[in-house]
Design an enzyme around this catalytic site. Structure first.
Site, PDB file in Angstrom:
ATOM      1  N   GLY A  28       0.963  -1.181   0.084  1.00  0.00           N
ATOM      2  CA  GLY A  28       0.120   0.018   0.120  1.00  0.00           C
ATOM      3  C   GLY A  28       0.717   1.325  -0.054  1.00  0.00           C
ATOM      4  O   GLY A  28       2.007   1.093   0.041  1.00  0.00           O
ATOM      5  N   CYS A  29       0.233   2.376  -0.220  1.00  0.00           N
ATOM      6  CA  CYS A  29       0.990   3.622  -0.399  1.00  0.00           C
ATOM      7  C   CYS A  29       1.410   4.119   1.092  1.00  0.00           C
ATOM      8  O   CYS A  29       2.765   4.246   1.111  1.00  0.00           O
ATOM      9  CB  CYS A  29       0.115   4.716  -0.976  1.00  0.00           C
ATOM     10  SG  CYS A  29      -1.373   4.897  -0.143  1.00  0.00           S
ATOM     11  N   PHE A  30       0.539   4.243   2.067  1.00  0.00           N
ATOM     12  CA  PHE A  30       1.304   4.485   3.356  1.00  0.00           C
ATOM     13  C   PHE A  30       2.295   3.571   3.917  1.00  0.00           C
ATOM     14  O   PHE A  30       3.133   4.058   4.476  1.00  0.00           O
ATOM     15  CB  PHE A  30       0.008   4.803   4.375  1.00  0.00           C
ATOM     16  CG  PHE A  30      -0.734   6.080   4.435  1.00  0.00           C
ATOM     17  CD1 PHE A  30      -0.131   7.250   4.292  1.00  0.00           C
ATOM     18  CD2 PHE A  30      -2.064   5.953   3.996  1.00  0.00           C
ATOM     19  CE1 PHE A  30      -0.989   8.498   4.527  1.00  0.00           C
ATOM     20  CE2 PHE A  30      -3.043   7.131   4.186  1.00  0.00           C
ATOM     21  CZ  PHE A  30      -2.299   8.155   4.281  1.00  0.00           C
ATOM     22  N   THR A  31       1.764   2.339   3.587  1.00  0.00           N
ATOM     23  CA  THR A  31       2.807   1.306   4.240  1.00  0.00           C
ATOM     24  C   THR A  31       4.247   1.334   3.617  1.00  0.00           C
ATOM     25  O   THR A  31       5.162   1.201   4.304  1.00  0.00           O
ATOM     26  CB  THR A  31       2.256   0.154   4.095  1.00  0.00           C
ATOM     27  OG1 THR A  31       1.852  -0.273   2.490  1.00  0.00           O
ATOM     28  CG2 THR A  31       0.646  -0.115   4.953  1.00  0.00           C
ATOM     29  N   THR A  32       4.171   1.444   2.141  1.00  0.00           N
ATOM     30  CA  THR A  32       5.654   1.685   1.610  1.00  0.00           C
ATOM     31  C   THR A  32       6.246   2.650   2.294  1.00  0.00           C
ATOM     32  O   THR A  32       7.481   2.440   2.454  1.00  0.00           O
ATOM     33  CB  THR A  32       5.259   1.799   0.086  1.00  0.00           C
ATOM     34  OG1 THR A  32       4.699   0.746  -0.475  1.00  0.00           O
ATOM     35  CG2 THR A  32       6.863   2.072  -0.735  1.00  0.00           C
TER      36      THR A  32
END
Lengths: 344, 344, 344, 344
Positions: free
Chosen positions: B147-151
Site C-alpha cells: 500500500g501507499c502509506f505502508t510503503t
C-alpha cells in the site's frame, strides 16, 4: 482603550489590525515599522485600503507611544520586545507581546533555545494562554502571548496532564501549519512554486515551541515534561492542526478522558469540544478565535490521540492577543472576537 | 510482455497506463472497467488522448484476458481481486494486485480489518515491497503490491527494526497524504472547496494500513509489533510524507542509526538516503519512483524521528507495481521507471 | 427583523448564515432544506458548531415561514424560487432571491437561457445590484439578487457604459472564479485532485450570466449590448476576478475614464477604486463585501481593460443580499457587513 | 551530442536537465551559474539528487564550454544571452536561447520593449516555435526559443491568421499562468501566503510577450497586428491557458475554423486538437510537451474563442528547446519527449 501596535507589518500585526478594526472598545493610535516608516499601512496591505489610513511611525520615540496608549501590542522578532518592555517599565501602559520574550518563567530556558541573553528578567509577566492563565492575565503588566503551535498543543493536552491521565514522558506532538506561520518575509523556501503541491517537516527536535509546551504542561501537571514536537509545513495559508500522542495510564478509560476535557473546557466559548472519535479541521476555524478539539482512545495500543485545530493568526496570535486584552481590561472575553469561521 | 490492467479507471490504474506507455518491454493488451465498458480510456482521462486509443472492456471473460496476458495488474477495490486470482489460478499468467487482497500472510488479520471473508487463502502469494521482498517476488505467481502509506512507513522503519535499534512498542507513524490517495470517486468530503486551505486527520486508530505496517515490521524484526498509525489529508494532489517516531534502545547512537540505513539501502537505486538531519519533501519525488528518507536522533528525549517521502501513485502504487513486474520478469529494476521527479 | 433562509445548505446559504449571525438587526427564525430536513445545520457545516443550534425544516409549509418572517432569503436552484415567490405573493413578507428567477425584466430572455418557463412573470421585482439599483430596491417586494460573475462584471463596466465612453459592441468579459462558485454538490469535475494545479475555461459562449450582464449594461447605456463572457475555474475556494475589454470611443482619454469611475462610485463604501494602472486581487477582498476596481487604458490599441475583484460568496451572493436587505429595511448599508478582508 | 546549459539554476534550466536526463542522444557536459559556482546542482534542486552529480561552473570561460559542446542552451535573463552569442559566433557550436534576445527579427521592437540595446543584431537567428518554423530551425546557428505565453497564444491563433479567417485587429489574448513562470527568485509578491487562494492580473498592456505574439501573427498572416495581451497569475505551479478572442470575418463558419486547425496541425504530434466546443486544461498537459487546443464559434457575437493549454516549463520552455534541438540535429522530433502528462 487606546492601543498601539509596535511592529505592525508582519502577518500577526496585520491580523491584529483586522481584529481591532472590528473591536468596539479599542482605538488604534500608533502603528510602527522601522523598515516602512512613513508609509501607509494600506500600501503594504492593500486589503486594508479604505479601512486604515494610518501611517507607520518609527518606534524610536517609544516613550511617547507608551504615554499615548493604554495597551501596546508588540509584533517584533524575539529579542526586541524586551527592549520595548524595559523602556515602558515605569509607565502605566500595559503590554501584550506576540513574540517569545515574555513567555518563559525560566529565562535560562529562553536563552538556551533562543540564543540571546534575556535582558528583562525582572519583568513581572504572565503566560498569555487565556483559558489556562485567565486569573493571572487580569492584572498583568506584561502578557507573553502564547505561540501558535503551543496554543494548539497545550490546549489539546492540558486536561489530560491536569488529571494525570497520561504518562507525560510519552508525549509526542506532530503539528502541521499553514505557511503564514513562517512570516511575511519572502524566502526561497517559501516561494510559491517551491511549496505548492509539496509537504515537508522542518526543525525536527529543535523547534523553539518545544520548551514552551513543556513549560506549560509541567506547570499544569506538576511533573517534569520532555517531549517531541515536530512541525510540518502544509501548502495552505492559515491553520494549525496538532496531532498529540501519549500513553494512557493504567485503567484510564475513554470516559475518563472525555470527562477531563469537559471539566476543564465545558464553559469555554472559544474551545469547541467535538468529542471522542471526531475530526477537527483547520478550515472550520479559519479566521476565527476557536480552538476545536477531539480525541481518540486506542485500546489496542493504550494511547490517546488528541487533535486540535486553530487559525494560527487568530487563536494562535492576534485573536488570542485580543482575548487577553479583553481579559486584562475586564471586558467580555468575546468582545470583537465573536464572529463565524470563513468556510469554505 | 503482454500485460492487462483490470480496473483501469482509478487513479492507480491511470498512473499504471502512464508508466506502461513508457516501458520498453510491456505491451498493454486489455484494459477493463465494469462501469465504463465500451468507452475509450481517453474519454475518462483526456491527458491520455492521442496516447491510448484503447477501449475499456468488461472483465466478465477474465479467462480470455488471462490467456492473452503474461501479467495482469489489478486495480480493483479490495475483495474483488481475490475473484480474479481464483479464476486465473490454473493459468500461467502472473498477477500483481495493487489492492489489499494478497498483502497479508495471515488472512485472519485481513478479515478482521477489511470485514470481508478471504476466499483465496491458499493462494501462493508474496508481499510486494520490492526492496524488502525482492527474492520472493522473482518467482511469485501473485504479488500483493504494498500500500501507499505502508510503503513509505515500512521503508522508513525497516532498517531500525532489522537491527533492533528501536523499541518496537513505541512506534508511532504520523502520515500525510495528498488527496489522490482517496481515489477518483467524487465525494462530498473531497469536493475541492471543502479541502482547499484545509487540513485534517482521518481514520485515527483504525486505518487499514496499520496491520500491514505491523506485519512487515514484525517479519523484519522478529518481534510482535503494535503501533499507532494516523493518516492526514494534505490539500495537494500527490505525495506522502511519513513521520515515524520510536524510542531508541539504550546506547544507540546517531551513527548506529545512520549505519543501519546505509547497510540496508546503500545499493538501492529508488531509495535516496538524505542522511541525518535532512528533510525529504513530497515534491522532490513527485511523479517518480523514488523514496527519499532522512532521520533525526533526539538525544534529549531518546527518540529517533524518521521522515520518508514518496509519490503515493508511483512508489506507493503503480511505480512499485512496475518495479515488481521488472523483478518478476528478470528485467533491470529501473526499466521504464528511470525518470526525474517533476519539480516544481 | 425576522428572517428565514429557504435552501440554507448551499454555500451561499451557509455564507448568509455567517453574515446574519453578525448582523445586529437580523434574527434567523427558519432555515430549510428538503434533503436534510430535521438535521442540525452544524452537522452539515461544522464551522457553525456552537453558533447555530437550529434544525433544518422543510419548506412545505412555506406560508407559515412567510408569516413568521419579515424577509425570506432564497438559496434554491433556479426555477424553484418562483414557486416560493408565488406562494408568498399576497403576504407582507419581502423576498431576496439569490438565484436567477427574478433577475430578468424580460422573462423571454430568462426562458431562452435557463430552459424553463417563467411562472411568475407578473412579479413586481427589481434587479438586486445595490450600487446601481438602490432606489428601486428600497421598496421592492422581490429583489433578484445579482449573480456573482455579473456583479463583478457589471460594476466594472457600468461607469463606461453610462458615460458612453466605450463601444458596447466590443465588450469582452474574461472572468475567473474560485470553485465555491460551482456549489457544494460533489461532482467528478470538481473533485479535489481533478482541479488542483489545474486551470480551465467552461461554458464558453453559453454561460447564463451573459444575458444578465447584457441586460444591465443595456439598461445603463440605453444601447443594445451583445458581448462575450467566458468563465474560468481557478484552483482556489473563493473569489472572482473579471477582466473586461472594450474599445474606447474616439478621443476618450485615461482621464475621462478615471472620471467616470469617480463619478459613479466616488461615494460608495463597498466599491474601492484602485485607480488607473492598479491591480485588484481576490484575496484582498476575501470574506468581505468589497468590490475592488482598477482600469488600464492602452493607447496602442485604443482599448480599456477594467479589472474587478469580489468574493463570490459575499459581494457576489450573501453579502450583497444583506446589503440589499439593509437598503430595503432602511438600515445603514454597511450594517453587519463592515468587516475587514481575511488576508493572507 | 554534447550539450551545455548556461544558466542552469532557474526553473527552465532545471527542467531542461530533467528532460536531457531522459534524452538518449544528449550528454550534458557543462552547467553554469555565476551565483552558485562550485556548488552541486542537486544542492539547489534536491529532486535531482542521485541523478546529476555535476558541479555548477562559471561561464567566464565560455569559449571552452563552446568548444566542448555541440549545442549550448542558454537560460539567462534577457540581455545576457547576446553576450554568449557573440562570444561563440565563430565556433561550430549551435545555440538555443530560452530567453528573448534572439526572438525578434526587428531588434528595434526588442529594444523598445526590453529597454536594453541589442548588441548582436547581425546574428543569424530563427524564431524557435517548432511547429511553425521547422524548416528554418533545421540549419539555424542560433534559435531564439519562443516564450511561454507566446507559444500557447501563437499556436492558438496561427491557423486562423494564416487562413485569414479573423480580423487581426480584434485579437485579444487573455492568458493565465502558474507561478513557476515568474522564475525561482523569491519575491514578496510570489511569497506563498500572498498568492495562495488568490488571483490577479499583472503587466496589463505592457507585458513583453505582446510584441512577440504580434510579430509571429504578422509574419503568418502578412498583415500588421496590434493586439491586447493580458497575463494573470494562477495559484498553481505549472501550466498556461490562453483564451484568445477575435472577430470572424463575414461568412466564416465553424467548419472553416475547424478545417484551418486540421490543415495546419493535423500531422503534429505535440499539438492535440480537441475540436470545436471542447475544453483543454493545464493539468492534462502537465509535465509534457503537448499543446492542447479547442475552439468555440459564437454565432451570436460573430467571434471565435480559441483555448490552448501548455506546460509553461515544457512546451513553453525546456520541452520546446529539446524539440528544437531534435529538429536541428535531424533526430526524430519526439525523441526524449514522448512521455505522458502527469495527471492528477
Amino acid at each position: 482603550m487606546k492601543v498601539s501596535v509596535i511592529g505592525a507589518t508582519g502577518y500577526a500585526g496585520a491580523e491584529l489590525l483586522r481584529l481591532l478594526y472590528q473591536h468596539p472598545q479599542a482605538e488604534v493610535v500608533h502603528i510602527t515599522s522601522e523598515s516602512h516608516t512613513g508609509e501607509k499601512i494600506a500600501s503594504l496591505y492593500p486589503h486594508l485600503r479604505g479601512l486604515y489610513d494610518m501611517e507607520l511611525e518609527s518606534m524610536k520615540d517609544i516613550e511617547r507611544i507608551g504615554r499615548d496608549s493604554d495597551f501596546v501590542f508588540i509584533g517584533l522578532p524575539h529579542g526586541h520586545a524586551m527592549e520595548v518592555g524595559r523602556a515602558l517599565a515605569g509607565m502605566p501602559v500595559r503590554i501584550i507581546d506576540l513574540g517569545a520574550d515574555y513567555r518563559f518563567a525560566d529565562t535560562e530556558v529562553y536563552e538556551a533555545w533562543y540564543h540571546v541573553p534575556h535582558t528583562h528578567q525582572e519583568a513581572e509577566r504572565v503566560y498569555g494562554l487565556a483559558e489556562l492563565y485567565r486569573e493571572q492575565i487580569k492584572n498583568a503588566k506584561i502578557i507573553g502571548n502564547a505561540g501558535c503551535f503551543t496554543t494548539a498543543s497545550i490546549l489539546a493536552l492540558a486536561p489530560l496532564a491536569k488529571q494525570h491521565l497520561i504518562d507525560v514522558n510519552t508525549i509526542i506532538v506532530d503539528a502541521k501549519s499553514g505557511v503564514s506561520g513562517a512570516g511575511r518575509s519572502a524566502k526561497q523556501a517559501n516561494h510559491f512554486p517551491e511549496l505548492y503541491d509539496n509537504f515537508r517537516a522542518y526543525n525536527v527536535a529543535k523547534h523553539r515551541h518545544t520548551p514552551e509546551i513543556e513549560q506549560a504542561l509541567a506547570d499544569i501537571s506538576g511533573e517534569k515534561v520532555l517531549l517531541n514536537f515536530t512541525p510540518h509545513l502544509v501548502p495552505m495559508s492559515r491553520g494549525i492542526l496538532s496531532t498529540c500522542y501519549a500513553n494512557l495510564k493504567e485503567g484510564v478509560t475513554a470516559d475518563l478522558v472525555s470527562a477531563a476535557f469537559a471539566k476543564l473546557y465545558g464553559k469555554e466559548y472559544f474551545i469547541r469540544l467535538l468529542g471522542e472519535g471526531a475530526y477537527p479541521s483547520t478550515k472550520e476555524v479559519r479566521g476565527s478565535n476557536f480552538c476545536d478539539i477531539a480525541w481518540h482512545v486506542d485500546e489496542r495500543t493504550g494511547r490517546v490521540i488528541v487533535l486540535s485545530a486553530i487559525d494560527n493568526l487568530v487563536k494562535g496570535a492576534a485573536g488570542q492577543a485580543v482575548q487577553n486584552f479583553n481579559i486584562a481590561c475586564g471586558f467580555e472575553e468575546r468582545m470583537g472576537l465573536d464572529f463565524v469561521p470563513l468556510y469554505p
